[in-house]
Design an enzyme around this catalytic site. Structure first.
Site, short mmCIF file in Angstrom:
data_model
loop_
_atom_site.label_atom_id
_atom_site.label_comp_id
_atom_site.label_asym_id
_atom_site.label_seq_id
_atom_site.Cartn_x
_atom_site.Cartn_y
_atom_site.Cartn_z
N SER A 68 -8.66 -13.37 10.36
CA SER A 68 -8.40 -14.57 11.18
C SER A 68 -8.78 -14.29 12.62
O SER A 68 -8.71 -13.13 13.07
CB SER A 68 -6.91 -14.92 11.13
OG SER A 68 -6.62 -15.95 12.06
N TYR A 96 1.93 -12.54 12.06
CA TYR A 96 0.69 -12.94 11.38
C TYR A 96 -0.52 -12.30 12.07
O TYR A 96 -1.38 -11.70 11.41
CB TYR A 96 0.58 -14.48 11.41
CG TYR A 96 -0.66 -15.05 10.77
CD1 TYR A 96 -0.70 -15.34 9.41
CD2 TYR A 96 -1.79 -15.33 11.53
CE1 TYR A 96 -1.84 -15.90 8.82
CE2 TYR A 96 -2.94 -15.88 10.95
CZ TYR A 96 -2.96 -16.17 9.60
OH TYR A 96 -4.09 -16.71 9.03
P1 NAP Z 1 -4.41 -22.68 1.83
O1 NAP Z 1 -5.24 -23.87 1.56
O2 NAP Z 1 -2.95 -22.86 2.07
O3 NAP Z 1 -4.65 -21.62 0.66
C1 NAP Z 1 -3.88 -20.44 0.58
C2 NAP Z 1 -4.13 -19.82 -0.77
O4 NAP Z 1 -3.41 -18.59 -0.83
C3 NAP Z 1 -3.66 -20.70 -1.91
O5 NAP Z 1 -4.63 -20.70 -2.92
C4 NAP Z 1 -2.39 -20.03 -2.38
O6 NAP Z 1 -2.29 -20.16 -3.79
C5 NAP Z 1 -2.67 -18.56 -2.03
N1 NAP Z 1 -1.45 -17.80 -1.89
C6 NAP Z 1 -0.46 -17.92 -0.95
N2 NAP Z 1 0.52 -17.04 -1.19
C7 NAP Z 1 0.16 -16.36 -2.32
C8 NAP Z 1 0.76 -15.34 -3.09
N3 NAP Z 1 1.94 -14.80 -2.76
N4 NAP Z 1 0.10 -14.88 -4.18
C9 NAP Z 1 -1.09 -15.42 -4.54
N5 NAP Z 1 -1.71 -16.39 -3.86
C10 NAP Z 1 -1.08 -16.85 -2.77
O7 NAP Z 1 -4.94 -21.92 3.13
P2 NAP Z 1 -6.40 -21.43 3.58
O8 NAP Z 1 -6.57 -21.91 4.97
O9 NAP Z 1 -7.42 -21.72 2.57
O10 NAP Z 1 -6.12 -19.85 3.68
C11 NAP Z 1 -6.89 -18.87 3.02
C12 NAP Z 1 -6.94 -17.62 3.89
O11 NAP Z 1 -7.61 -17.92 5.12
C13 NAP Z 1 -5.58 -17.04 4.29
O12 NAP Z 1 -5.59 -15.64 4.18
C14 NAP Z 1 -5.43 -17.45 5.75
O13 NAP Z 1 -4.58 -16.59 6.46
C15 NAP Z 1 -6.88 -17.38 6.19
N6 NAP Z 1 -7.17 -18.13 7.42
C16 NAP Z 1 -7.16 -19.51 7.42
C17 NAP Z 1 -7.43 -20.18 8.61
C18 NAP Z 1 -7.45 -21.68 8.72
O14 NAP Z 1 -7.62 -22.20 9.84
N7 NAP Z 1 -7.27 -22.42 7.63
C19 NAP Z 1 -7.73 -19.46 9.78
C20 NAP Z 1 -7.72 -18.09 9.72
C21 NAP Z 1 -7.45 -17.42 8.54
P3 NAP Z 1 -0.94 -20.49 -4.59
O15 NAP Z 1 -0.14 -21.43 -3.75
O16 NAP Z 1 -1.43 -21.05 -5.89
O17 NAP Z 1 -0.30 -19.16 -4.77
#
Ligand code: NAP
Length: 266
Positions: A140, A153
């Site tokens: 991130s 985080y």
């Molecule tokens: P999201 O739409 O909320 O997706 C998060 C995913 O992680 C879901 O598929 C969820 O699946 C899974 N997850 C959460 N806890 C879990 C657990 N304990 N075991 C297995 N799976 C788990 O969010 P996203 O934005 O796509 O995030 C994906 C990654 O990108 C994360 O690592 C996040 O920190 C990173 N990120 C996102 C942003 C942003 O702006 N969106 C920015 C920087 C970094 P289930 O609910 O089915 O378990």
């Protein structure tokens, strides 16, 4: 282009939503056999069915070492090898510092950092056996700049970026490339996901929240447009495909210029 991952096998953690789901669609469209993992069984199975191309869902909670190991074993058992691991699962973990407890720290470490370290650890053997591989860790911009996430985080994501570089050095001799991506301000349900809870909102509710979010994110970056999950999926495709063959130990920032902005202390 539809064959940039032809013959490749990919495991994508957190493939049931947001960046992981979009990456699964793109990888499958580019010819890869894809396994998505996550906790949301119904969502994961429905998505795997919708993507088609042999895409499979495996239920896994990445805070559990056994689930991580089994996901890798499942991928190899189903498709015979593992070429690409996208350690993507994650979510909010923190609390204001004066409210933080050991339980926040334990959960955060397991969700954001142990998951990446153990995912890498279990991917090494099949990748070595296959003559190499590619590991992509979703970090991130919170790892790079202040005020992009809470302190817990941000610190754990800094660990993800650092671990990616260090393991890339250690694994380079086995032709295993390790990189991280640092997304910033990407419109996904992470913005309304609570710590430790699966996203149980209906599609309609998610869409309503998304429309509101898109507007506010566009106003927060120099490009003045919204970053989408596909923007990160394209970055992952570059790293995973032959185009990224000489790229390792790299952190690829995809943030519409957000990390170059100056933020006043609040
Ligand atoms: P999201 O739409 O909320 O997706 C998060 C995913 O992680 C879901 O598929 C969820 O699946 C899974 N997850 C959460 N806890 C879990 C657990 N304990 N075991 C297995 N799976 C788990 O969010 P996203 O934005 O796509 O995030 C994906 C990654 O990108 C994360 O690592 C996040 O920190 C990173 N990120 C996102 C942003 C942003 O702006 N969106 C920015 C920087 C970094 P289930 O609910 O089915 O378990």
């Amino acid at each position: 282009m539809a064959d940039r991952l032809a013959g490749k096998v990919a495991l994508i953690t957190g493939g049931t939503s947001g960046i992981g789901a979009e990456t699964a669609k793109l990888f499958a469209a580019e010819g890869a056999k894809v396994v998505i993992s996550g906790r949301s069984k119904e969502k994961g199975q429905a998505l795997a069915d919708a993507i088609g191309q042999g895409t499979l869902y495996v239920e896994a909670d990445v805070t559990q070492e056994d689930d991580i190991r089994k996901s890798v074993e499942f991928t190899v058992a189903e498709f015979g090898k593992l070429d690409i691991l996208f350690n993507n699962a994650g979510g909010p973990v923190g609390a204001p510092i004066d409210e933080i407890g050991q339980e926040h720290i334990d959960y955060g470490v397991r969700l954001l950092l142990s998951s990446v370290i153990l995912g890498t650890r279990y991917a090494i053997e099949p990748m070595k056996a296959n003559g190499g591989g590619c590991i992509i860790n979703n970090s991130s911009i919170a790892a790079l700049r202040h005020r992009q996430g809470d302190p817990l985080y941000s610190s754990l994501k800094a660990g993800v970026t650092h671990f990616s570089k260090m393991s890339g050095i250690e694994l380079g001799g086995h032709n295993i490339r390790v990189n991280s991506i640092s997304p910033g301000a990407i419109a996904t349900p992470i913005f309304w996901g609570g710590s430790g809870r699966a996203n149980t909102l209906s599609d309609e509710e998610n869409e309503r929240k998304m429309a509101k979010l898109e507007k506010s994110l566009a106003a927060s970056v120099p490009l003045e447009k919204t970053g989408y999950a596909l923007d990160i999926a394209e970055a992952a495709l570059y790293l995973a495909s032959d185009a990224g063959r000489f790229v390792t130990c790299h952190d690829l920032v995809v943030d519409g210029g957000r990390t170059s902005m100056f933020f006043e202390p609040s």
